[in-house]
Design a protein around this motif. Structure first.
Motif, PDB file in Angstrom:
ATOM      1  N   PHE A 172      -9.529  14.262   5.149  1.00 50.34           N
ATOM      2  CA  PHE A 172      -9.107  15.383   4.311  1.00 50.34           C
ATOM      3  C   PHE A 172      -7.638  15.290   3.910  1.00 50.34           C
ATOM      4  O   PHE A 172      -7.194  16.024   3.027  1.00 50.34           O
ATOM      5  N   GLY A 173      -6.919  14.348   4.534  1.00 55.63           N
ATOM      6  CA  GLY A 173      -5.560  14.069   4.091  1.00 55.63           C
ATOM      7  C   GLY A 173      -5.514  13.039   2.980  1.00 55.63           C
ATOM      8  O   GLY A 173      -4.451  12.796   2.406  1.00 55.63           O
ATOM      9  N   GLY A 174      -6.665  12.420   2.692  1.00 55.30           N
ATOM     10  CA  GLY A 174      -6.737  11.475   1.583  1.00 55.30           C
ATOM     11  C   GLY A 174      -6.435  10.039   1.942  1.00 55.30           C
ATOM     12  O   GLY A 174      -6.056   9.242   1.080  1.00 55.30           O
ATOM     13  N   ALA A 175      -6.622   9.650   3.212  1.00 58.39           N
ATOM     14  CA  ALA A 175      -6.384   8.261   3.616  1.00 58.39           C
ATOM     15  C   ALA A 175      -7.516   7.365   3.143  1.00 58.39           C
ATOM     16  O   ALA A 175      -8.599   7.835   2.784  1.00 58.39           O
ATOM     17  N   SER A 176      -7.272   6.056   3.178  1.00 59.49           N
ATOM     18  CA  SER A 176      -8.307   5.095   2.804  1.00 59.49           C
ATOM     19  C   SER A 176      -9.410   5.072   3.854  1.00 59.49           C
ATOM     20  O   SER A 176      -9.206   5.499   4.989  1.00 59.49           O
ATOM     21  N   ARG A 177     -10.577   4.554   3.492  1.00 61.12           N
ATOM     22  CA  ARG A 177     -11.684   4.458   4.441  1.00 61.12           C
ATOM     23  C   ARG A 177     -11.315   3.539   5.609  1.00 61.12           C
ATOM     24  O   ARG A 177     -11.706   3.794   6.753  1.00 61.12           O
ATOM     25  N   GLU A 178     -10.557   2.467   5.335  1.00 59.72           N
ATOM     26  CA  GLU A 178     -10.134   1.557   6.406  1.00 59.72           C
ATOM     27  C   GLU A 178      -9.289   2.292   7.434  1.00 59.72           C
ATOM     28  O   GLU A 178      -9.487   2.140   8.649  1.00 59.72           O
ATOM     29  N   VAL A 179      -8.346   3.084   6.958  1.00 62.38           N
ATOM     30  CA  VAL A 179      -7.491   3.851   7.869  1.00 62.38           C
ATOM     31  C   VAL A 179      -8.312   4.895   8.614  1.00 62.38           C
ATOM     32  O   VAL A 179      -8.133   5.099   9.818  1.00 62.38           O
ATOM     33  N   GLU A 180      -9.227   5.549   7.931  1.00 56.85           N
ATOM     34  CA  GLU A 180     -10.075   6.555   8.573  1.00 56.85           C
ATOM     35  C   GLU A 180     -10.865   5.960   9.731  1.00 56.85           C
ATOM     36  O   GLU A 180     -10.924   6.537  10.822  1.00 56.85           O
ATOM     37  N   GLU A 181     -11.471   4.797   9.507  1.00 54.16           N
ATOM     38  CA  GLU A 181     -12.259   4.165  10.569  1.00 54.16           C
ATOM     39  C   GLU A 181     -11.376   3.730  11.731  1.00 54.16           C
ATOM     40  O   GLU A 181     -11.749   3.869  12.903  1.00 54.16           O
ATOM     41  N   ALA A 182     -10.194   3.205  11.415  1.00 55.83           N
ATOM     42  CA  ALA A 182      -9.273   2.772  12.470  1.00 55.83           C
ATOM     43  C   ALA A 182      -8.815   3.959  13.312  1.00 55.83           C
ATOM     44  O   ALA A 182      -8.774   3.892  14.548  1.00 55.83           O
ATOM     45  N   LEU A 183      -8.504   5.076  12.641  1.00 56.35           N
ATOM     46  CA  LEU A 183      -8.037   6.256  13.373  1.00 56.35           C
ATOM     47  C   LEU A 183      -9.156   6.923  14.164  1.00 56.35           C
ATOM     48  O   LEU A 183      -8.909   7.516  15.218  1.00 56.35           O
ATOM     49  N   THR A 184     -10.379   6.815  13.677  1.00 52.80           N
ATOM     50  CA  THR A 184     -11.509   7.353  14.442  1.00 52.80           C
ATOM     51  C   THR A 184     -11.659   6.598  15.760  1.00 52.80           C
ATOM     52  O   THR A 184     -11.831   7.210  16.827  1.00 52.80           O
ATOM     53  N   ALA A 185     -11.591   5.260  15.682  1.00 49.94           N
ATOM     54  CA  ALA A 185     -11.673   4.443  16.901  1.00 49.94           C
ATOM     55  C   ALA A 185     -10.485   4.723  17.823  1.00 49.94           C
ATOM     56  O   ALA A 185     -10.630   4.833  19.052  1.00 49.94           O
ATOM     57  N   TYR A 186      -9.306   4.842  17.221  1.00 51.39           N
ATOM     58  CA  TYR A 186      -8.099   5.202  17.980  1.00 51.39           C
ATOM     59  C   TYR A 186      -8.293   6.545  18.685  1.00 51.39           C
ATOM     60  O   TYR A 186      -7.982   6.704  19.872  1.00 51.39           O
ATOM     61  N   GLY A 187      -8.827   7.531  17.960  1.00 48.36           N
ATOM     62  CA  GLY A 187      -9.014   8.863  18.522  1.00 48.36           C
ATOM     63  C   GLY A 187      -9.971   8.876  19.697  1.00 48.36           C
ATOM     64  O   GLY A 187      -9.750   9.599  20.676  1.00 48.36           O
ATOM     65  N   GLU A 188     -11.035   8.079  19.617  1.00 45.03           N
ATOM     66  CA  GLU A 188     -11.986   8.065  20.726  1.00 45.03           C
ATOM     67  C   GLU A 188     -11.344   7.508  21.989  1.00 45.03           C
ATOM     68  O   GLU A 188     -11.550   8.036  23.094  1.00 45.03           O
ATOM     69  N   ILE A 189     -10.539   6.456  21.834  1.00 47.18           N
ATOM     70  CA  ILE A 189      -9.885   5.870  23.004  1.00 47.18           C
ATOM     71  C   ILE A 189      -8.813   6.809  23.551  1.00 47.18           C
ATOM     72  O   ILE A 189      -8.725   7.049  24.762  1.00 47.18           O
ATOM     73  N   VAL A 190      -7.990   7.349  22.658  1.00 46.11           N
ATOM     74  CA  VAL A 190      -6.943   8.278  23.085  1.00 46.11           C
ATOM     75  C   VAL A 190      -7.570   9.523  23.728  1.00 46.11           C
ATOM     76  O   VAL A 190      -7.064  10.053  24.720  1.00 46.11           O
ATOM     77  N   GLY A 191      -8.696   9.962  23.159  1.00 43.40           N
ATOM     78  CA  GLY A 191      -9.380  11.117  23.718  1.00 43.40           C
ATOM     79  C   GLY A 191      -9.883  10.866  25.128  1.00 43.40           C
ATOM     80  O   GLY A 191      -9.741  11.720  26.017  1.00 43.40           O
ATOM     81  N   SER A 192     -10.457   9.689  25.337  1.00 38.86           N
ATOM     82  CA  SER A 192     -10.901   9.346  26.692  1.00 38.86           C
ATOM     83  C   SER A 192      -9.710   9.260  27.637  1.00 38.86           C
ATOM     84  O   SER A 192      -9.766   9.735  28.777  1.00 38.86           O
ATOM     85  N   ALA A 193      -8.613   8.660  27.156  1.00 38.47           N
ATOM     86  CA  ALA A 193      -7.409   8.552  27.988  1.00 38.47           C
ATOM     87  C   ALA A 193      -6.867   9.930  28.349  1.00 38.47           C
ATOM     88  O   ALA A 193      -6.373  10.149  29.462  1.00 38.47           O
ATOM     89  N   PHE A 194      -6.992  10.876  27.417  1.00 41.57           N
ATOM     90  CA  PHE A 194      -6.544  12.244  27.662  1.00 41.57           C
ATOM     91  C   PHE A 194      -7.328  12.858  28.826  1.00 41.57           C
ATOM     92  O   PHE A 194      -6.759  13.479  29.722  1.00 41.57           O
ATOM     93  N   GLN A 195      -8.651  12.683  28.817  1.00 41.56           N
ATOM     94  CA  GLN A 195      -9.481  13.215  29.897  1.00 41.56           C
ATOM     95  C   GLN A 195      -9.181  12.514  31.215  1.00 41.56           C
ATOM     96  O   GLN A 195      -9.116  13.150  32.276  1.00 41.56           O
ATOM     97  N   LEU A 196      -8.978  11.202  31.164  1.00 43.91           N
ATOM     98  CA  LEU A 196      -8.684  10.456  32.381  1.00 43.91           C
ATOM     99  C   LEU A 196      -7.324  10.861  32.949  1.00 43.91           C
ATOM    100  O   LEU A 196      -7.138  10.875  34.170  1.00 43.91           O
ATOM    101  N   SER A 197      -6.377  11.191  32.079  1.00 42.58           N
ATOM    102  CA  SER A 197      -5.098  11.737  32.552  1.00 42.58           C
ATOM    103  C   SER A 197      -5.318  13.070  33.249  1.00 42.58           C
ATOM    104  O   SER A 197      -4.677  13.370  34.263  1.00 42.58           O
ATOM    105  N   ASP A 198      -6.232  13.873  32.693  1.00 41.18           N
ATOM    106  CA  ASP A 198      -6.585  15.137  33.344  1.00 41.18           C
ATOM    107  C   ASP A 198      -7.146  14.897  34.743  1.00 41.18           C
ATOM    108  O   ASP A 198      -6.872  15.661  35.676  1.00 41.18           O
ATOM    109  N   ASP A 199      -7.958  13.850  34.886  1.00 39.35           N
ATOM    110  CA  ASP A 199      -8.523  13.503  36.188  1.00 39.35           C
ATOM    111  C   ASP A 199      -7.420  13.264  37.204  1.00 39.35           C
ATOM    112  O   ASP A 199      -7.505  13.708  38.364  1.00 39.35           O
ATOM    113  N   ILE A 200      -6.397  12.534  36.765  1.00 42.38           N
ATOM    114  CA  ILE A 200      -5.285  12.221  37.665  1.00 42.38           C
ATOM    115  C   ILE A 200      -4.502  13.486  37.996  1.00 42.38           C
ATOM    116  O   ILE A 200      -4.146  13.732  39.155  1.00 42.38           O
ATOM    117  N   LEU A 201      -4.263  14.315  36.973  1.00 36.70           N
ATOM    118  CA  LEU A 201      -3.525  15.554  37.193  1.00 36.70           C
ATOM    119  C   LEU A 201      -4.282  16.506  38.114  1.00 36.70           C
ATOM    120  O   LEU A 201      -3.671  17.246  38.890  1.00 36.70           O
TER     121      LEU A 201
END
Length: 310
Positions: A172-201
């Motif tokens: 919705f910000g108007g990025a290219s499809r390549e960037v969208e797919e890359a950021l989606t994959a990035y988000g899934e990994i960062v999201g998992s890392a966020f939960q795993l950080s919660d586990d440690i906390l």
């Protein structure tokens, strides 16, 4: 974020005063607004990051997250959330569950404003989120690696929605499809890392730092990253910890002893190293984003997730 915050306040309003009070309860308790922030950051990779659709998408992911917290606290029988009484503790389970349902419905209304493709993405995300939540309640199969099972849970329960936050922002910000797919994959990994950080906390922090009761997952018998790593130990000195982890930890004394032993165990540092490695993996996916302040912000975002202390 100020615009999103104002919009969220309006979206949780009901014609019934009590419903509004219950729906605002956790939102007004604070929170990091991690998901809407990622929507806004990802939108900066496009040509129109300040569009109204970006703000709507940011509200969609935060309302979905808030709704899931009401249900989580019922499942966990949690007394605290974000340093305040959980909704189920303040009222009861019925109110907490129905308030979560109300917020899910408000999120769905907003998603419909973004168009049918957004509805499809949100439905798929919600399926993954609920599957992850259900799998968390099921023990891994006899031939299944418990750690791999848990990482699947995390990817569904937490990674899926954060991946959608990144996707929505880019789209919705108007990025290219390549960037969208890359950021989606990035988000899934960062999201998992966020939960795993919660586990440690959950193990390493006290309630003043985290706003939650320490060792909640431990008490409920929910295996998390530090616990699963500790359970892989073959060191005879860990016999008492392994005994405690394999038994009932609802007893306050046993729970306190297990929490103390875990905090001193190398598994905590191993878990931290794993999360940092995941953040590095996520940063590697940002090659599709041009060098500059937006990419630097996304890299810093991943680093903060991996090393946060609250």
């Amino acid at each position: 974020m100020d615009v999103v915050e104002d919009a969220l306040s309006g979206h949780v309003r009901s014609r019934a005063g009590f419903v509004t009070e219950a729906a605002r309860h956790l939102m007004e308790a604070g929170g990091k607004r991690f998901r809407p922030l990622l929507v806004l950051l990802a939108a900066e990779t496009g040509d129109h990051p300040a569009s109204s659709e970006v703000v709507t998408a940011a509200c969609v992911v935060e309302l979905t997250h808030l709704a899931s917290l009401y249900h989580d606290d019922v499942m966990d029988e949690a007394a605290l959330r974000r340093g305040a009484e959980s909704a189920n503790a303040r009222w009861d389970n019925h109110v907490a569950i129905l308030t979560g349902d109300f917020l899910f419905s408000k999120s769905s209304e907003l998603t419909a404003e973004l168009g049918p493709d957004a509805v499809r993405i949100q439905a798929q995300t919600f399926t993954k989120l609920v599957e992850g939540q259900i799998l968390e309640t099921v023990a891994p199969g006899q031939d299944e690696d418990p750690l791999a099972h848990y990482l699947d849970v995390v990817a569904g329960k937490t990674g899926s929605l954060i991946a959608t936050a990144a996707r929505y922002g880019a789209r919705f910000g108007g990025a290219s499809r390549e960037v969208e797919e890359a950021l989606t994959a990035y988000g899934e990994i960062v999201g998992s890392a966020f939960q795993l950080s919660d586990d440690i906390l959950d193990i390493a922090s006290d309630s003043v730092d985290s706003g939650k009761t320490p060792g909640t997952d431990l008490r409920e018998g929910v295996p998390t990253l530090p616990v699963l790593m500790a359970q892989q130990s073959t060191d005879p000195d860990d016999a008492r910890l392994l005994e405690l982890l394999s038994g009932d930890l609802t007893d306050d004394d046993r729970h306190a002893e297990a929490l103390d032993l875990l905090r001193k165990h190398p598994a905590i540092d191993e878990a931290r190293a794993y999360v940092v490695a995941r953040a590095q993996e996520a940063k590697g996916l940002l090659e599709a984003v041009p060098q500059g302040p937006v990419r630097e912000a996304l890299e810093a975002f991943a680093d903060i997730v991996a090393t946060r202390s609250a």
